[in-house]
Every structure is written in C-alpha cells, then in structure tokens.
Design a protein around this motif. Structure first.
Motif, PDB file in Angstrom:
ATOM      1  N   TYR A 181       0.820  -1.193   0.000  1.00 37.15           N
ATOM      2  CA  TYR A 181       0.000   0.000   0.000  1.00 37.15           C
ATOM      3  C   TYR A 181       0.865   1.259   0.000  1.00 37.15           C
ATOM      4  O   TYR A 181       1.514   1.578   0.995  1.00 37.15           O
ATOM      5  CB  TYR A 181      -0.932   0.000   1.211  1.00 37.15           C
ATOM      6  CG  TYR A 181      -2.038  -1.030   1.121  1.00 37.15           C
ATOM      7  CD1 TYR A 181      -2.711  -1.260  -0.076  1.00 37.15           C
ATOM      8  CD2 TYR A 181      -2.407  -1.775   2.236  1.00 37.15           C
ATOM      9  CE1 TYR A 181      -3.725  -2.199  -0.171  1.00 37.15           C
ATOM     10  CE2 TYR A 181      -3.429  -2.717   2.154  1.00 37.15           C
ATOM     11  CZ  TYR A 181      -4.069  -2.920   0.943  1.00 37.15           C
ATOM     12  OH  TYR A 181      -5.072  -3.858   0.868  1.00 37.15           O
ATOM     13  N   HIS A 182       0.863   1.961  -1.114  1.00 34.97           N
ATOM     14  CA  HIS A 182       1.572   3.225  -1.227  1.00 34.97           C
ATOM     15  C   HIS A 182       0.645   4.331  -0.724  1.00 34.97           C
ATOM     16  O   HIS A 182      -0.493   4.449  -1.175  1.00 34.97           O
ATOM     17  CB  HIS A 182       1.945   3.516  -2.679  1.00 34.97           C
ATOM     18  CG  HIS A 182       2.878   2.508  -3.256  1.00 34.97           C
ATOM     19  ND1 HIS A 182       3.444   2.641  -4.501  1.00 34.97           N
ATOM     20  CD2 HIS A 182       3.366   1.334  -2.762  1.00 34.97           C
ATOM     21  CE1 HIS A 182       4.221   1.598  -4.752  1.00 34.97           C
ATOM     22  NE2 HIS A 182       4.185   0.801  -3.710  1.00 34.97           N
ATOM     23  N   ILE A 183       1.139   5.131   0.203  1.00 34.37           N
ATOM     24  CA  ILE A 183       0.286   6.135   0.843  1.00 34.37           C
ATOM     25  C   ILE A 183       0.921   7.515   0.746  1.00 34.37           C
ATOM     26  O   ILE A 183       2.081   7.714   1.118  1.00 34.37           O
ATOM     27  CB  ILE A 183       0.057   5.801   2.329  1.00 34.37           C
ATOM     28  CG1 ILE A 183      -0.506   4.391   2.487  1.00 34.37           C
ATOM     29  CG2 ILE A 183      -0.889   6.814   2.956  1.00 34.37           C
ATOM     30  CD1 ILE A 183      -0.681   3.987   3.927  1.00 34.37           C
ATOM     31  N   THR A 184       0.146   8.473   0.261  1.00 31.68           N
ATOM     32  CA  THR A 184       0.506   9.885   0.361  1.00 31.68           C
ATOM     33  C   THR A 184      -0.639  10.595   1.068  1.00 31.68           C
ATOM     34  O   THR A 184      -1.694  10.020   1.311  1.00 31.68           O
ATOM     35  CB  THR A 184       0.713  10.534  -1.022  1.00 31.68           C
ATOM     36  OG1 THR A 184      -0.557  10.651  -1.685  1.00 31.68           O
ATOM     37  CG2 THR A 184       1.671   9.733  -1.878  1.00 31.68           C
ATOM     38  N   GLY A 185      -0.420  11.867   1.368  1.00 32.62           N
ATOM     39  CA  GLY A 185      -1.540  12.670   1.820  1.00 32.62           C
ATOM     40  C   GLY A 185      -2.470  12.955   0.655  1.00 32.62           C
ATOM     41  O   GLY A 185      -2.184  12.600  -0.493  1.00 32.62           O
ATOM     42  N   GLY A 186      -3.547  13.626   0.945  1.00 32.86           N
ATOM     43  CA  GLY A 186      -4.542  13.873  -0.096  1.00 32.86           C
ATOM     44  C   GLY A 186      -4.411  15.207  -0.791  1.00 32.86           C
ATOM     45  O   GLY A 186      -5.252  15.562  -1.627  1.00 32.86           O
ATOM     46  N   GLU A 187      -3.350  15.965  -0.487  1.00 33.81           N
ATOM     47  CA  GLU A 187      -3.188  17.290  -1.086  1.00 33.81           C
ATOM     48  C   GLU A 187      -1.713  17.591  -1.301  1.00 33.81           C
ATOM     49  O   GLU A 187      -0.857  17.084  -0.583  1.00 33.81           O
ATOM     50  CB  GLU A 187      -3.798  18.361  -0.167  1.00 33.81           C
ATOM     51  CG  GLU A 187      -3.138  18.391   1.203  1.00 33.81           C
ATOM     52  CD  GLU A 187      -3.790  19.338   2.193  1.00 33.81           C
ATOM     53  OE1 GLU A 187      -4.532  20.237   1.752  1.00 33.81           O
ATOM     54  OE2 GLU A 187      -3.554  19.190   3.408  1.00 33.81           O
ATOM     55  N   SER A 188      -1.432  18.399  -2.317  1.00 37.11           N
ATOM     56  CA  SER A 188      -0.077  18.898  -2.546  1.00 37.11           C
ATOM     57  C   SER A 188       0.019  20.286  -1.929  1.00 37.11           C
ATOM     58  O   SER A 188      -0.817  21.152  -2.185  1.00 37.11           O
ATOM     59  CB  SER A 188       0.218  18.968  -4.049  1.00 37.11           C
ATOM     60  OG  SER A 188       1.488  19.562  -4.273  1.00 37.11           O
ATOM     61  N   ILE A 189       1.047  20.488  -1.114  1.00 40.19           N
ATOM     62  CA  ILE A 189       1.160  21.731  -0.361  1.00 40.19           C
ATOM     63  C   ILE A 189       2.632  22.061  -0.187  1.00 40.19           C
ATOM     64  O   ILE A 189       3.467  21.169  -0.034  1.00 40.19           O
ATOM     65  CB  ILE A 189       0.442  21.577   0.998  1.00 40.19           C
ATOM     66  CG1 ILE A 189       0.392  22.879   1.778  1.00 40.19           C
ATOM     67  CG2 ILE A 189       1.064  20.463   1.824  1.00 40.19           C
ATOM     68  CD1 ILE A 189      -0.472  22.787   3.032  1.00 40.19           C
ATOM     69  N   SER A 190       2.976  23.343  -0.220  1.00 38.43           N
ATOM     70  CA  SER A 190       4.368  23.724  -0.013  1.00 38.43           C
ATOM     71  C   SER A 190       4.675  23.794   1.471  1.00 38.43           C
ATOM     72  O   SER A 190       3.773  23.891   2.322  1.00 38.43           O
ATOM     73  CB  SER A 190       4.652  25.088  -0.654  1.00 38.43           C
ATOM     74  OG  SER A 190       4.048  26.128   0.095  1.00 38.43           O
ATOM     75  N   GLN A 191       5.964  23.760   1.792  1.00 41.82           N
ATOM     76  CA  GLN A 191       6.350  23.866   3.202  1.00 41.82           C
ATOM     77  C   GLN A 191       5.913  25.210   3.792  1.00 41.82           C
ATOM     78  O   GLN A 191       5.496  25.280   4.950  1.00 41.82           O
ATOM     79  CB  GLN A 191       7.859  23.702   3.334  1.00 41.82           C
ATOM     80  CG  GLN A 191       8.366  22.318   2.975  1.00 41.82           C
ATOM     81  CD  GLN A 191       9.840  22.193   3.289  1.00 41.82           C
ATOM     82  OE1 GLN A 191      10.221  21.865   4.402  1.00 41.82           O
ATOM     83  NE2 GLN A 191      10.676  22.470   2.299  1.00 41.82           N
ATOM     84  N   ALA A 192       6.009  26.267   2.979  1.00 42.52           N
ATOM     85  CA  ALA A 192       5.573  27.582   3.457  1.00 42.52           C
ATOM     86  C   ALA A 192       4.080  27.575   3.772  1.00 42.52           C
ATOM     87  O   ALA A 192       3.635  28.180   4.761  1.00 42.52           O
ATOM     88  CB  ALA A 192       5.891  28.647   2.409  1.00 42.52           C
TER      89      ALA A 192
END
Length: 291
Positions: A181-192
């Motif tokens: 199971y490959h898991i990422t979060g559900g959104e792309s977001i910058s560190q800032a």
C-alpha cells in the motif's frame, strides 16, 4: 507490536484496543512504556532477535517497525511461534525512481526478509509524514523564524493516524495479504503553506527564512552528520557515498519546487474515506507548537 510508542505505532495500539483486540507491545525498556492498561508489555530488543522468541508466543499477527539488522531473526522467531501475518511499516522510497537511495535499500532489505519468511504479509509504504513538521516546533514556540529548506517545495504530507488506520485494517480484516500500500496525503502543499496552516492553528503568524543552495547544503550536512555515521557503521551506505545523501536531498527539494507533489489515492480506497488534511493535522498538534 513493535514501535508501539512511535508516531504511527501508538495510534495502531489505540485503534486495536478500541476494536477489542488483545494487544502485546514490546520494548527493550518495558517499564518506560505509557500504554493503555489493556496492553500487555514484554521485553524484546530488535538488536537481539532471540528476545522475541518468548515475546511472540501466542501471537497471531505482528505490526513491525524494525531495522534490517534484526528483521531476519525476528521473522524466524515469528514463524517458530506460529505467527501468521506481518504488517510492516515500510517506506514509499522502496518503489521510487531512485532505487539505490539508502532509504529505499534499508526498507527493501526488510521487505525481502519478510517476503521470504513464509508468513503472509502486508507492506504499508507511506511517503512524507506530516509529523516531520514537528522539527519546527522549537523555533515556533520561541517566536523565532523557522529555517525552511526550499520553503516553496511541495509535499503531500500524511497524517500519522491515516497510516495507522491503514495498518490496523490490514491487521484486523481479511483480504490484505500480499498488498503493498503506497500512501501519500490527499493534497499537494508547499512547506511555506504548511507553516501558514500551523500559524492558523495556533492563532498567530509564523515567520520563516527560505534556505537554498549552499546554505541548505550546510544545514543538511550538520543535520545528517550523526545519522550518516550510524548508516556507515551499520553498513547501509559506503563512506564514499555519504556525500551523495546531501545532494540527493537537495535534488529532491529543487524538483519539488515545480509541484504539485504526487497524490496516491490507495489509502482512501482502503479506508473508504478521504485522507486528513494538513490543516487538520496542525489543529491536532497545536499543543506541540505552543507548550
């Protein structure tokens, strides 16, 4: 359970207890564990796999957060004890494009040992943990600007509870043997943007410095120095290759500036619900940035 007090493991313990499962946790220092009273605790040390022989007696399934040096012995002890299924907290790096990266090799070694053990298995492969942001907590609490390496690089941070829920489903339900199971979060977001959301959670703006280029390299060398020594001693990387660890990380940041970070919906399919957002994670961890 190994790693029962870790970011993911503690949530797995709580979810299993809530589900009514009988849970046994292991630690090299059992007296130091602060776990629910329903949890049985036994001493076992990943650096000494023979200590698992007794700890695994009567166990049906195991959740593993381990290391290459001990995994072979632990799996032998598990098979001898009659364990049927192992769920490993691995890493998405295993299937990444840089297959020779030390993180990929580290986790691939563990996965291979489990695949060859004869037990059923499930590999949970998360990407970037939202909890990595806790490294900024001291600066935020002190009211200092946070030093962000490539502040506008994108990630898809995962709430540790989402990782724990996938792991718990694999432990308690049928149909997950052999899954990776490959898991990422559900959104792309910058560190800032992550930092801004932490600021919203605690009710004040948080300043940052954008550290790039050679300045970022210097920060990484200092940050990784002790870790690199451990990796060399453990035989995970050759000393000649250690300079590449910093450059690999710089390359990752630079490439991530273009965004968006890759989103994988595997966890949503397993759980039947959306992943938690970083804004939710920031609210959940507000105390870490204010106390």
């Amino acid at each position: 359970m190994t790693g029962a007090t870790g970011n993911v493991g503690r949530h797995v313990v709580d979810l299993l207890v809530r589900a009514g499962a009988d849970v046994r946790a292991t630690s090299r220092n059992p007296e130091s564990l602060d776990l629910p009273p329903q949890v049985e605790v036994r001493r076992a040390d990943l650096n000494d796999p023979k200590t698992f022989e007794q700890a695994l007696q009567g166990v049906e399934k195991v959740f593993l957060y381990t290391q290459p040096a001990g995994v072979q012995g632990v799996m032998e002890a598990a098979k001898a004890a009659g364990v049927t299924h192992a769920v490993l907290l691995s890493s998405r790096a295993v299937s990444g494009r840089d297959s020779d990266h030390w993180i990929a090799r580290w986790h691939r070694t563990m996965e291979a040992a489990i695949e060859q053990s004869g037990l059923a298995w499930t590999f949970v492969r998360p990407g970037t943990f939202a909890a990595n942001s806790l490294q900024w907590a001291r600066s935020i609490r002190n009211g200092e600007p946070v030093r962000l390496l490539y502040a506008h690089s994108h990630v898809s941070p995962i709430h540790e509870r989402d990782i724990a829920e996938v792991s718990t489903v694999a432990l308690l339900q049928e149909g997950h043997a052999g899954a990776k199971y490959h898991i990422t979060g559900g959104e792309s977001i910058s560190q800032a943007e992550q930092l801004a959301l932490i600021g919203q959670a605690i009710g004040r703006d948080v300043a940052f410095e954008d550290i790039t280029g050679d300045d970022a390299r210097a920060v990484l060398r200092e940050r990784f120095s002790s870790r690199i020594q451990e990796l060399v001693q453990d035989g995970v990387v050759d000393r000649e290759a250690t300079s590449g660890i910093v450059e690999d990380r710089i390359r990752y940041y630079v490439e991530a500036l273009e965004g968006p970070a890759e989103i994988d919906r595997t966890a949503e399919r397993v759980l039947g619900k959306p992943m938690r957002t970083f804004a939710e994670w920031a609210v959940d961890h507000k105390a870490d940035f204010t106390n």
